[in-house]
Write an enzyme that holds these catalytic residues in place. Structure first.
Site, short mmCIF file in Angstrom:
data_model
loop_
_atom_site.label_atom_id
_atom_site.label_comp_id
_atom_site.label_asym_id
_atom_site.label_seq_id
_atom_site.Cartn_x
_atom_site.Cartn_y
_atom_site.Cartn_z
N ARG A 38 0.84 -0.89 0.03
CA ARG A 38 -0.12 0.40 0.15
C ARG A 38 0.84 1.12 0.34
O ARG A 38 1.72 1.18 0.67
CB ARG A 38 -1.37 0.23 1.40
N GLY A 43 -0.97 -1.30 7.23
CA GLY A 43 -2.06 -1.74 7.08
C GLY A 43 -3.53 -1.83 6.78
O GLY A 43 -3.89 -0.24 6.56
N GLY A 183 -23.53 -11.26 7.53
CA GLY A 183 -22.18 -11.73 8.67
C GLY A 183 -22.91 -11.25 9.90
O GLY A 183 -22.68 -9.77 10.07
N GLU A 206 -27.44 -13.72 9.91
CA GLU A 206 -26.89 -14.34 10.23
C GLU A 206 -26.83 -15.77 10.24
O GLU A 206 -27.50 -16.28 10.76
CB GLU A 206 -26.03 -14.33 11.76
N HIS A 448 -15.61 5.93 42.85
CA HIS A 448 -16.96 5.77 43.02
C HIS A 448 -17.25 7.18 42.21
O HIS A 448 -16.52 8.53 43.12
CB HIS A 448 -17.10 5.48 44.55
P1 FAD Z 1 -2.47 -6.28 8.09
O1 FAD Z 1 -3.15 -5.42 8.48
O2 FAD Z 1 -4.25 -7.16 7.36
O3 FAD Z 1 -1.41 -5.48 7.25
C1 FAD Z 1 -0.67 -6.93 6.55
C2 FAD Z 1 -0.63 -5.75 5.18
O4 FAD Z 1 0.26 -6.59 4.76
C3 FAD Z 1 -0.85 -5.21 4.49
O5 FAD Z 1 -1.11 -3.65 4.54
C4 FAD Z 1 -0.86 -4.98 3.17
O6 FAD Z 1 -0.76 -4.85 1.91
C5 FAD Z 1 0.91 -6.23 2.73
N1 FAD Z 1 1.13 -7.18 2.10
C6 FAD Z 1 0.19 -8.53 1.66
N2 FAD Z 1 0.75 -8.62 0.70
C7 FAD Z 1 2.60 -8.28 0.41
C8 FAD Z 1 3.09 -8.40 -0.21
N3 FAD Z 1 3.49 -9.57 -0.75
N4 FAD Z 1 4.13 -7.86 0.46
C9 FAD Z 1 3.62 -6.48 0.32
N5 FAD Z 1 2.75 -6.29 1.56
C10 FAD Z 1 1.93 -6.77 1.65
N6 FAD Z 1 -8.86 -5.48 15.35
C11 FAD Z 1 -8.86 -4.90 16.41
O7 FAD Z 1 -7.62 -5.38 17.39
N7 FAD Z 1 -9.28 -3.70 16.52
C12 FAD Z 1 -10.54 -2.82 15.67
O8 FAD Z 1 -10.72 -2.41 16.27
C13 FAD Z 1 -10.42 -4.04 14.40
N8 FAD Z 1 -11.17 -3.36 13.76
C14 FAD Z 1 -11.63 -3.74 12.48
C15 FAD Z 1 -12.60 -3.22 11.27
C16 FAD Z 1 -12.45 -3.90 10.32
C17 FAD Z 1 -13.18 -2.92 9.53
C18 FAD Z 1 -11.71 -5.04 10.11
C19 FAD Z 1 -11.06 -5.66 8.54
C20 FAD Z 1 -11.12 -5.48 10.48
C21 FAD Z 1 -10.75 -5.09 12.32
N9 FAD Z 1 -9.64 -5.36 12.55
C22 FAD Z 1 -9.53 -5.18 14.32
C23 FAD Z 1 -8.87 -6.36 12.61
C24 FAD Z 1 -7.11 -5.84 12.45
O9 FAD Z 1 -7.54 -5.05 11.08
C25 FAD Z 1 -6.58 -7.03 11.73
O10 FAD Z 1 -6.06 -7.95 13.11
C26 FAD Z 1 -5.10 -6.40 11.86
O11 FAD Z 1 -4.96 -5.45 10.84
C27 FAD Z 1 -3.55 -7.60 11.45
O12 FAD Z 1 -2.91 -6.52 11.42
P2 FAD Z 1 -1.35 -7.34 10.28
O13 FAD Z 1 -0.45 -7.01 10.89
O14 FAD Z 1 -1.02 -8.45 10.62
O15 FAD Z 1 -2.55 -7.10 9.27
#
Ligand code: FAD
Length: 469
Positions: A38, A43, A183, A206, A448
């Site tokens: 991105r 992420g 969902g 659901e 409290h």
């Molecule tokens: P990601 O955040 O998915 O980051 C992975 C990154 O890797 C991405 O930016 C992607 O572009 C990049 N990537 C993938 N493949 C490649 C590649 N081959 N080369 C280079 N870059 C690559 N979690 C919470 O804890 N609290 C919340 O309130 C919450 N709300 C959410 C709301 C929504 C609508 C969504 C969709 C998710 C939410 N989550 C929440 C979940 C949370 O976003 C994820 O658990 C978290 O982002 C995971 O982090 P990560 O680093 O594992 O992956």
């Protein structure tokens, strides 16, 4: 440190797992390269997940409360109206500030950032850079943190305008007339709440017999009643067979598992929120000898090692719970392990929060899990309607439930439905991390009048000694 390699650690993915791993490694004195596809770091979480959804949840709650709830506090707002573009700008500003904050942290820690797609080759990472060209990077340690992506449904084509995933639902240019959400997990309920508060008719479908599968049963049942009072329609045991767009209308075909008859629903927008799958497309896992489980998540051991030496996996791509803070915890522990320290994540004390109003928050075991495992436990419950702060604010729905081992009195789980439950739960996370008993929790002084007093009362209730009920 190996000066002949390009870096000491290469991190693929710049989400909460990847960017935290990169920073932690740089703090440990390692040379770090982080590859992110991105344009902005952060992420899913910062760009299209936690942050934009919480921004909209807050803004839409202010709107809804000022319409529905502030009158009883004597606040009368004449001519209240919604400026959706301004609400969206506030959301985008929160995202922009936080993602650029990570850029700043990368510069501060001298982390090299490459924008492009990373692919594993034996002992290396090949990057196809976004500005063209490829680069081979060699490093002794590679951390895969590529996250997850929304699961699509067969035969339901997503256009991110009318038939959307969470990403499209965070950026709708107008309030949908009728939003159907497929969902009843946290993403569907949070985004359904946003649009219902802003005036949309919302129907949540659901497939199973309850909302929030996996969370406390009682909590899910009460939340359903509250959301229905807020205007959402919830249909359980309802399976979607197909959906198609007919101009401005979406036709959703249901197969009601109860009676097996077919039914169709018309709506203006359809949100598909049926879960997330690991992002591993084109990553070259098989060629690199990295095993995945039956759902495609990368298999790891307690030190986050994959089946290929030198390659680690953290965050969503390494399996549930798919939560940003779990990804960050794993990032720190994984890098500490690579740096020769002890890295450890206590999976029994990771909180999970659903940011509806009231909020839902859980940590540790549910009653269903304890019963299934034959654990004898005590449950202490305390309702917010008996909490003095709840009376002041008007937040009377919900309860705190604390579960303790019958023999040792140790806290095994806690489940909260109530105002700011996502904040309150951390008292219980801390108690569990420090091995507190319910007796100790009940003796702790609680200011409290606060909502946290309900936690102490629930702890007292576990021994039949609640004061205020
Ligand atoms: P990601 O955040 O998915 O980051 C992975 C990154 O890797 C991405 O930016 C992607 O572009 C990049 N990537 C993938 N493949 C490649 C590649 N081959 N080369 C280079 N870059 C690559 N979690 C919470 O804890 N609290 C919340 O309130 C919450 N709300 C959410 C709301 C929504 C609508 C969504 C969709 C998710 C939410 N989550 C929440 C979940 C949370 O976003 C994820 O658990 C978290 O982002 C995971 O982090 P990560 O680093 O594992 O992956």
């Amino acid at each position: 440190m190996n000066q002949s390699s390009d870096a000491d650690v290469v991190v693929i993915g710049g989400g909460p797992g990847g960017y935290v791993a990169a920073i932690r490694a740089a703090q440990a004195g390692m040379r770090v390269i982080c590859i992110e596809d991105r344009p902005a770091l952060g992420g899913t979480c910062l760009n299209v997940g936690c942050i934009p959804s919480k921004a909209l949840l807050n803004s839409s709650r202010y709107f809804w409360e000022s319409k529905e709830r502030w009158g009883r506090h004597g606040i009368v707002i004449e001519g209240l109206s919604l400026d959706l573009p301004a609400m969206m700008r506030q959301k985008s500003e929160a995202v922009r500030t936080l993602t650029s904050g990570i850029d700043h942290l990368f510069r501060k820690h001298k982390i090299e950032r490459i924008q492009g797609r990373g692919r594993l080759t034996v002992g290396r990472v090949a990057v196809s850079a976004s500005e063209g060209g490829t680069r081979d990077i060699e490093a002794p340690s590679i951390v895969v943190a590529t996250g997850s992506a929304p699961i699509a449904l067969k035969d339901i084509p997503i256009d991110e305008q009318r038939i959307v995933t969470s990403t499209g639902a965070l950026a709708l240019p107008e309030v949908p007339e009728h939003l159907v959400v497929i969902g009843g997990g946290y993403i569907g309920l949070e985004l359904g709440s946003v649009w219902a508060r802003l005036g949309s008719r919302v129907t949540c479908l659901e497939m199973t017999d309850r909302l929030l599968p996996g969370m406390d049963h009682e909590l899910a049942t009460q939340l359903q009643r509250i959301l229905e009072k807020q205007g959402l329609t919830v249909r359980l045991q309802t399976k979607v067979a197909a959906a198609r767009r007919l101009g401005e209308t979406i036709e959703v075909s249901l197969a009601s598992s109860g009676e097996g008859r077919l039914e169709t629903l018309q709506c203006s927008h359809l949100l598909i929120a049926v879960g997330r799958r690991p992002s591993t497309d084109g990553l070259g896992l098989e060629q690199a000898g990295i095993d995945v489980d039956e759902h495609g998540f990368i298999k790891i051991d307690r030190q986050f090692r994959t089946t290929t030496e030198g390659v680690f996996a953290i965050g969503d791509v390494a399996g549930p719970p798919l939560l940003a803070h779990k990804a960050m915890d794993e990032a720190v522990a994984c890098i500490d392990g690579i740096a020769g320290r002890t890295g450890y994540v206590n999976y029994d004390a990771i909180p999970a929060v659903v940011y509806t109003w009231p909020e839902v928050a859980s940590v540790g075991r549910t009653e269903d899990e304890l019963q299934a495992n034959g654990v004898t436990y005590r449950a202490g419950r305390f309702p917010y309607r008996a909490n003095s702060r709840g009376r002041c604010t008007g937040d009377l729905d919900g309860f705190v439930k604390v579960l303790a081992d019958e023999k040792t009195d140790l806290i095994l789980g806690a489940h909260i439905l109530g105002p700011d439950a996502g904040t309150t739960i951390h008292e219980l996370v801390a108690a569990m991390e420090f091995g507190a008993s319910v007796e100790e929790l009940s003796r702790m002084s609680h200011a409290h009048p606060t909502v946290n007093e309900a936690v102490r009362e629930a702890a007292l209730a576990a021994h039949g000694r609640a004061i205020h009920i």
